[in-house]
Scaffold this active site. Sequence first.
Site, PDB file in Angstrom:
ATOM      1  N   VAL A  55       0.795  -1.295   0.011  1.00  0.00           N
ATOM      2  CA  VAL A  55       0.070  -0.156  -0.125  1.00  0.00           C
ATOM      3  C   VAL A  55       0.904   1.213   0.088  1.00  0.00           C
ATOM      4  CG1 VAL A  55      -2.034  -0.837   1.126  1.00  0.00           C
ATOM      5  CG2 VAL A  55      -0.253  -0.010   2.453  1.00  0.00           C
ATOM      6  N   ASN A 103      -6.811  -0.751   6.691  1.00  0.00           N
ATOM      7  CA  ASN A 103      -6.485  -1.482   7.717  1.00  0.00           C
ATOM      8  C   ASN A 103      -5.220  -1.823   7.881  1.00  0.00           C
ATOM      9  OD1 ASN A 103      -7.031  -3.556   9.757  1.00  0.00           O
ATOM     10  ND2 ASN A 103      -6.016  -4.789   8.174  1.00  0.00           N
ATOM     11  N   SER A 140      -6.076   3.703  16.200  1.00  0.00           N
ATOM     12  CA  SER A 140      -5.498   3.277  17.360  1.00  0.00           C
ATOM     13  C   SER A 140      -5.572   4.142  18.786  1.00  0.00           C
ATOM     14  CB  SER A 140      -3.872   3.009  17.313  1.00  0.00           C
ATOM     15  OG  SER A 140      -3.106   2.774  18.541  1.00  0.00           O
ATOM     16  N   TYR A 162       4.829   5.410  15.405  1.00  0.00           N
ATOM     17  CA  TYR A 162       3.404   4.777  14.970  1.00  0.00           C
ATOM     18  C   TYR A 162       2.499   5.998  15.330  1.00  0.00           C
ATOM     19  CZ  TYR A 162      -0.314   1.188  15.835  1.00  0.00           C
ATOM     20  OH  TYR A 162      -1.324   0.482  15.635  1.00  0.00           O
ATOM     21  N   ALA A 163       2.420   6.496  16.683  1.00  0.00           N
ATOM     22  CA  ALA A 163       1.722   7.415  17.072  1.00  0.00           C
ATOM     23  C   ALA A 163       1.188   8.639  16.108  1.00  0.00           C
ATOM     24  CB  ALA A 163       2.028   8.169  18.083  1.00  0.00           C
ATOM     25  N   SER A 190       1.903   8.365  12.936  1.00  0.00           N
ATOM     26  CA  SER A 190       1.107   7.854  11.861  1.00  0.00           C
ATOM     27  C   SER A 190      -0.527   7.850  11.963  1.00  0.00           C
ATOM     28  CB  SER A 190       1.621   6.584  11.180  1.00  0.00           C
ATOM     29  OG  SER A 190       1.323   5.832  12.290  1.00  0.00           O
ATOM     30  N   LYS A 191      -0.833   7.468  13.236  1.00  0.00           N
ATOM     31  CA  LYS A 191      -2.117   7.206  13.618  1.00  0.00           C
ATOM     32  C   LYS A 191      -2.798   8.497  13.787  1.00  0.00           C
ATOM     33  CE  LYS A 191      -2.361   2.734  13.073  1.00  0.00           C
ATOM     34  NZ  LYS A 191      -2.836   2.132  11.874  1.00  0.00           N
TER      35      LYS A 191
HETATM   36  P1  NAP Z   1      -1.258  -7.958  11.752  1.00  0.00           P
HETATM   37  O1  NAP Z   1      -1.602  -8.955  12.131  1.00  0.00           O
HETATM   38  O2  NAP Z   1       0.373  -7.600  11.610  1.00  0.00           O
HETATM   39  O3  NAP Z   1      -1.673  -7.482  10.267  1.00  0.00           O
HETATM   40  C1  NAP Z   1      -1.186  -6.392   9.407  1.00  0.00           C
HETATM   41  C2  NAP Z   1      -2.170  -6.812   8.152  1.00  0.00           C
HETATM   42  O4  NAP Z   1      -1.261  -5.592   7.287  1.00  0.00           O
HETATM   43  C3  NAP Z   1      -1.118  -7.972   7.585  1.00  0.00           C
HETATM   44  O5  NAP Z   1      -2.245  -8.611   6.547  1.00  0.00           O
HETATM   45  C4  NAP Z   1       0.078  -7.261   6.700  1.00  0.00           C
HETATM   46  O6  NAP Z   1       0.379  -8.103   5.472  1.00  0.00           O
HETATM   47  C5  NAP Z   1      -0.570  -5.976   6.059  1.00  0.00           C
HETATM   48  N1  NAP Z   1       0.508  -5.101   5.692  1.00  0.00           N
HETATM   49  C6  NAP Z   1       1.430  -4.707   6.518  1.00  0.00           C
HETATM   50  N2  NAP Z   1       2.137  -3.652   5.681  1.00  0.00           N
HETATM   51  C7  NAP Z   1       1.412  -3.651   4.423  1.00  0.00           C
HETATM   52  C8  NAP Z   1       1.963  -3.064   3.415  1.00  0.00           C
HETATM   53  N3  NAP Z   1       2.888  -2.335   3.181  1.00  0.00           N
HETATM   54  N4  NAP Z   1       1.147  -3.373   2.306  1.00  0.00           N
HETATM   55  C9  NAP Z   1      -0.150  -3.956   2.170  1.00  0.00           C
HETATM   56  N5  NAP Z   1      -0.272  -4.527   3.315  1.00  0.00           N
HETATM   57  C10 NAP Z   1       0.592  -4.455   4.551  1.00  0.00           C
HETATM   58  O7  NAP Z   1      -1.573  -6.546  12.677  1.00  0.00           O
HETATM   59  P2  NAP Z   1      -2.954  -6.043  13.058  1.00  0.00           P
HETATM   60  O8  NAP Z   1      -3.038  -6.050  14.632  1.00  0.00           O
HETATM   61  O9  NAP Z   1      -4.149  -6.799  12.526  1.00  0.00           O
HETATM   62  O10 NAP Z   1      -3.170  -4.643  12.421  1.00  0.00           O
HETATM   63  C11 NAP Z   1      -4.044  -4.207  11.581  1.00  0.00           C
HETATM   64  C12 NAP Z   1      -4.303  -2.757  11.577  1.00  0.00           C
HETATM   65  O11 NAP Z   1      -4.714  -2.498  13.113  1.00  0.00           O
HETATM   66  C13 NAP Z   1      -3.018  -1.860  11.803  1.00  0.00           C
HETATM   67  O12 NAP Z   1      -3.506  -0.692  11.322  1.00  0.00           O
HETATM   68  C14 NAP Z   1      -2.781  -1.601  13.055  1.00  0.00           C
HETATM   69  O13 NAP Z   1      -1.897  -0.338  13.420  1.00  0.00           O
HETATM   70  C15 NAP Z   1      -4.182  -1.507  13.873  1.00  0.00           C
HETATM   71  N6  NAP Z   1      -4.284  -1.738  15.312  1.00  0.00           N
HETATM   72  C16 NAP Z   1      -3.961  -2.802  15.889  1.00  0.00           C
HETATM   73  C17 NAP Z   1      -4.135  -2.941  17.312  1.00  0.00           C
HETATM   74  C18 NAP Z   1      -3.839  -4.361  17.917  1.00  0.00           C
HETATM   75  O14 NAP Z   1      -3.946  -4.455  19.085  1.00  0.00           O
HETATM   76  N7  NAP Z   1      -3.448  -5.262  17.228  1.00  0.00           N
HETATM   77  C19 NAP Z   1      -4.383  -1.839  17.862  1.00  0.00           C
HETATM   78  C20 NAP Z   1      -4.637  -0.635  17.395  1.00  0.00           C
HETATM   79  C21 NAP Z   1      -4.543  -0.527  15.897  1.00  0.00           C
HETATM   80  P3  NAP Z   1       1.928  -8.305   4.940  1.00  0.00           P
HETATM   81  O15 NAP Z   1       2.909  -8.099   6.038  1.00  0.00           O
HETATM   82  O16 NAP Z   1       1.823  -9.639   4.040  1.00  0.00           O
HETATM   83  O17 NAP Z   1       1.909  -7.252   3.938  1.00  0.00           O
END
Ligand code: NAP
Length: 233
Positions: free
Chosen positions: A63, A89, A142, A155-156, A158-159
């Site tokens: 992305v 996402n 986040s 990270y902060a 960016s969000k």
């Molecule tokens: P995750 O399990 O690491 O999943 C992240 C997803 O994004 C994966 O499918 C990854 O696939 C994809 N991704 C990462 N970089 C990318 C890129 N350059 N292009 C396309 N796809 C990309 O993490 P998650 O926790 O589900 O995170 C999803 C979202 O929720 C994020 O925006 C994160 O900041 C937000 N979030 C998460 C939490 C939490 O507690 N988990 C809390 C607040 C917010 P690839 O690596 O294969 O590309």
Amino acid sequence: MKLKDKVALITGGGRGIGKAIALAYAREGAKLAICARTEAEIDGTVNEIQRLNVQGNGWTCDVSLEESVKNFVGNVVKKFGRVDVLVNNAGVMTRPIPITELEIKKWDYTIAVNLRGPFLVTQSVLPIMMKQKSGSIVNVSSMVGRGAYANFIAYATSKWGLEGFTQTLAAEARSSGIRVNSVEPGYVATKLTGYSGSKPESVTDVFVYLASDEAKGVTGKMLSSSAWKSQIK
Ligand code: NAP
């Protein structure tokens, strides 16, 4: 079925929260277009979607890269002809570190994926939604993008930026019938958190709501997965 025949594009749908949203949408009858960089994970999600007897397709895409995003969105339009819902996402987080020790390349990478990514994908998808005069965009933010958390500067930022992007876009797209909102999902057990926190499936209700016609008129909101019902009153 709350999303019958809607076409939903979800970035980062290969695992974690994005995958859980994709499957929740599929259960509500949506057709899914997902992307991520890891092909095997995309295939895994697509297989699970198809087992629910719903159309699902996936493409590899980074992305943060303009050409990659253009190809992805072009393929989605060729396949589905429209986009009703976009969930920005895909995201990355570097480990907590003081600003003085953060490598510049890590700052650049985090901003590129978490902020440039939603910008590029939205810029490609928006003309399609404008033609339709409808659409729902949901940005995954986040708690770290709504408060002060030391040692998370990239990270902060960016969000927080994504929240500003959401508010600005909501104002800009309102007259085209496009709704734009953000959701902070809480602390969720995914690769990003080392698999501690709530189950990804437990945070998806608000994403279904925002994609559905029940959320007609709801735009520019900053919702939380755990409290969204009281926040929309
Ligand atoms: P995750 O399990 O690491 O999943 C992240 C997803 O994004 C994966 O499918 C990854 O696939 C994809 N991704 C990462 N970089 C990318 C890129 N350059 N292009 C396309 N796809 C990309 O993490 P998650 O926790 O589900 O995170 C999803 C979202 O929720 C994020 O925006 C994160 O900041 C937000 N979030 C998460 C939490 C939490 O507690 N988990 C809390 C607040 C917010 P690839 O690596 O294969 O590309």
